[in-house]
Design a protein around this motif. Sequence first.
Motif, PDB file in Angstrom:
ATOM      1  N   ASP A 145       0.856  -1.186   0.000  1.00  0.00           N
ATOM      2  CA  ASP A 145       0.000   0.000   0.000  1.00  0.00           C
ATOM      3  C   ASP A 145       0.893   1.236   0.000  1.00  0.00           C
ATOM      4  N   LEU A 146       1.430   1.553  -1.185  1.00  0.00           N
ATOM      5  CA  LEU A 146       2.391   2.648  -1.308  1.00  0.00           C
ATOM      6  C   LEU A 146       1.672   3.966  -1.564  1.00  0.00           C
ATOM      7  N   THR A 147       2.157   5.020  -0.937  1.00  0.00           N
ATOM      8  CA  THR A 147       1.571   6.341  -1.132  1.00  0.00           C
ATOM      9  C   THR A 147       2.116   6.972  -2.413  1.00  0.00           C
ATOM     10  N   ASP A 148       1.428   7.997  -2.878  1.00  0.00           N
ATOM     11  CA  ASP A 148       1.904   8.733  -4.050  1.00  0.00           C
ATOM     12  C   ASP A 148       3.287   9.316  -3.798  1.00  0.00           C
ATOM     13  N   ASP A 149       3.528   9.789  -2.594  1.00  0.00           N
ATOM     14  CA  ASP A 149       4.841  10.353  -2.262  1.00  0.00           C
ATOM     15  C   ASP A 149       5.937   9.286  -2.312  1.00  0.00           C
ATOM     16  N   GLN A 150       5.631   8.100  -1.803  1.00  0.00           N
ATOM     17  CA  GLN A 150       6.612   7.015  -1.864  1.00  0.00           C
ATOM     18  C   GLN A 150       6.936   6.671  -3.320  1.00  0.00           C
ATOM     19  N   LEU A 151       5.913   6.517  -4.122  1.00  0.00           N
ATOM     20  CA  LEU A 151       6.120   6.175  -5.530  1.00  0.00           C
ATOM     21  C   LEU A 151       6.886   7.266  -6.263  1.00  0.00           C
ATOM     22  N   ALA A 152       6.550   8.513  -5.995  1.00  0.00           N
ATOM     23  CA  ALA A 152       7.219   9.632  -6.669  1.00  0.00           C
ATOM     24  C   ALA A 152       8.688   9.728  -6.275  1.00  0.00           C
ATOM     25  N   GLY A 153       9.021   9.237  -5.109  1.00  0.00           N
ATOM     26  CA  GLY A 153      10.394   9.309  -4.628  1.00  0.00           C
ATOM     27  C   GLY A 153      11.297   8.208  -5.161  1.00  0.00           C
ATOM     28  N   VAL A 154      10.728   7.262  -5.888  1.00  0.00           N
ATOM     29  CA  VAL A 154      11.521   6.147  -6.410  1.00  0.00           C
ATOM     30  C   VAL A 154      12.057   6.511  -7.784  1.00  0.00           C
ATOM     31  N   THR A 204      15.580   5.240  -8.415  1.00  0.00           N
ATOM     32  CA  THR A 204      16.666   4.285  -8.602  1.00  0.00           C
ATOM     33  C   THR A 204      16.302   2.948  -7.960  1.00  0.00           C
ATOM     34  N   VAL A 205      17.094   1.948  -8.268  1.00  0.00           N
ATOM     35  CA  VAL A 205      16.906   0.631  -7.663  1.00  0.00           C
ATOM     36  C   VAL A 205      17.017   0.732  -6.141  1.00  0.00           C
ATOM     37  N   ASP A 206      17.970   1.506  -5.655  1.00  0.00           N
ATOM     38  CA  ASP A 206      18.128   1.656  -4.207  1.00  0.00           C
ATOM     39  C   ASP A 206      16.925   2.343  -3.570  1.00  0.00           C
ATOM     40  N   ASP A 207      16.362   3.336  -4.256  1.00  0.00           N
ATOM     41  CA  ASP A 207      15.140   3.980  -3.754  1.00  0.00           C
ATOM     42  C   ASP A 207      14.018   2.954  -3.625  1.00  0.00           C
ATOM     43  N   ALA A 208      13.851   2.138  -4.667  1.00  0.00           N
ATOM     44  CA  ALA A 208      12.797   1.119  -4.657  1.00  0.00           C
ATOM     45  C   ALA A 208      13.014   0.136  -3.510  1.00  0.00           C
ATOM     46  N   LEU A 209      14.243  -0.288  -3.327  1.00  0.00           N
ATOM     47  CA  LEU A 209      14.547  -1.227  -2.251  1.00  0.00           C
ATOM     48  C   LEU A 209      14.175  -0.649  -0.893  1.00  0.00           C
ATOM     49  N   ALA A 210      14.509   0.601  -0.660  1.00  0.00           N
ATOM     50  CA  ALA A 210      14.183   1.243   0.622  1.00  0.00           C
ATOM     51  C   ALA A 210      12.671   1.308   0.838  1.00  0.00           C
ATOM     52  N   VAL A 211      11.937   1.688  -0.191  1.00  0.00           N
ATOM     53  CA  VAL A 211      10.477   1.792  -0.080  1.00  0.00           C
ATOM     54  C   VAL A 211       9.855   0.417   0.146  1.00  0.00           C
ATOM     55  N   PHE A 212      10.303  -0.576  -0.605  1.00  0.00           N
ATOM     56  CA  PHE A 212       9.748  -1.921  -0.454  1.00  0.00           C
ATOM     57  C   PHE A 212      10.048  -2.494   0.926  1.00  0.00           C
ATOM     58  N   ARG A 213      11.260  -2.319   1.392  1.00  0.00           N
ATOM     59  CA  ARG A 213      11.609  -2.842   2.722  1.00  0.00           C
ATOM     60  C   ARG A 213      10.759  -2.196   3.812  1.00  0.00           C
ATOM     61  N   THR A 214      10.566  -0.885   3.691  1.00  0.00           N
ATOM     62  CA  THR A 214       9.732  -0.188   4.669  1.00  0.00           C
ATOM     63  C   THR A 214       8.309  -0.711   4.638  1.00  0.00           C
ATOM     64  N   SER A 215       7.777  -0.866   3.447  1.00  0.00           N
ATOM     65  CA  SER A 215       6.401  -1.360   3.307  1.00  0.00           C
ATOM     66  C   SER A 215       6.252  -2.791   3.804  1.00  0.00           C
ATOM     67  N   LEU A 216       7.243  -3.609   3.520  1.00  0.00           N
ATOM     68  CA  LEU A 216       7.157  -5.013   3.942  1.00  0.00           C
ATOM     69  C   LEU A 216       7.358  -5.208   5.436  1.00  0.00           C
ATOM     70  N   THR A 217       8.003  -4.276   6.099  1.00  0.00           N
ATOM     71  CA  THR A 217       8.191  -4.420   7.547  1.00  0.00           C
ATOM     72  C   THR A 217       7.047  -3.800   8.335  1.00  0.00           C
ATOM     73  N   ASP A 218       6.209  -2.989   7.656  1.00  0.00           N
ATOM     74  CA  ASP A 218       5.016  -2.468   8.316  1.00  0.00           C
ATOM     75  C   ASP A 218       4.043  -3.626   8.524  1.00  0.00           C
ATOM     76  N   PRO A 219       3.327  -3.632   9.634  1.00  0.00           N
ATOM     77  CA  PRO A 219       2.362  -4.711   9.856  1.00  0.00           C
ATOM     78  C   PRO A 219       1.302  -4.717   8.761  1.00  0.00           C
ATOM     79  N   ALA A 220       0.934  -5.896   8.316  1.00  0.00           N
ATOM     80  CA  ALA A 220      -0.113  -6.041   7.306  1.00  0.00           C
ATOM     81  C   ALA A 220      -1.455  -5.650   7.914  1.00  0.00           C
ATOM     82  N   ASP A 221      -2.286  -5.017   7.106  1.00  0.00           N
ATOM     83  CA  ASP A 221      -3.634  -4.667   7.571  1.00  0.00           C
ATOM     84  C   ASP A 221      -4.436  -5.941   7.760  1.00  0.00           C
TER      85      ASP A 221
END
Length: 81
Positions: free
Chosen positions: A52-61, A63-80
């Motif tokens: 569940d990525l926000t527009d700001d998260q998506l807009a900030g990606v 590079t590959v490293d940006d994507a990795l940071a966003v994905f890791r953050t999202s995956l470590t957040d508790p699932a709804d």
Amino acid sequence: MAGQPDLGRADLVTMLAELSARPAATVPDRIGSMELAWLVHLVEQRYDRRLDLTDDQLAGVRTVDDALAVFRTSLTDPADG
């Protein structure tokens, strides 16, 4: 998901290599919207979880490293629930 996901930079580069049918060593660091959509799709499939990525998260990606940071953050957040 508890702890750090087992997703690494090499995983994302491999996914991008598959999309472009080229060797992983030739995949550029910068990614566009199509590549980002592909990565989101594959990461969601791999972890059987909707990101569940926000527009700001998506807009900030950019590079590959940006994507990795966003994905890791999202995956470590508790699932709804």
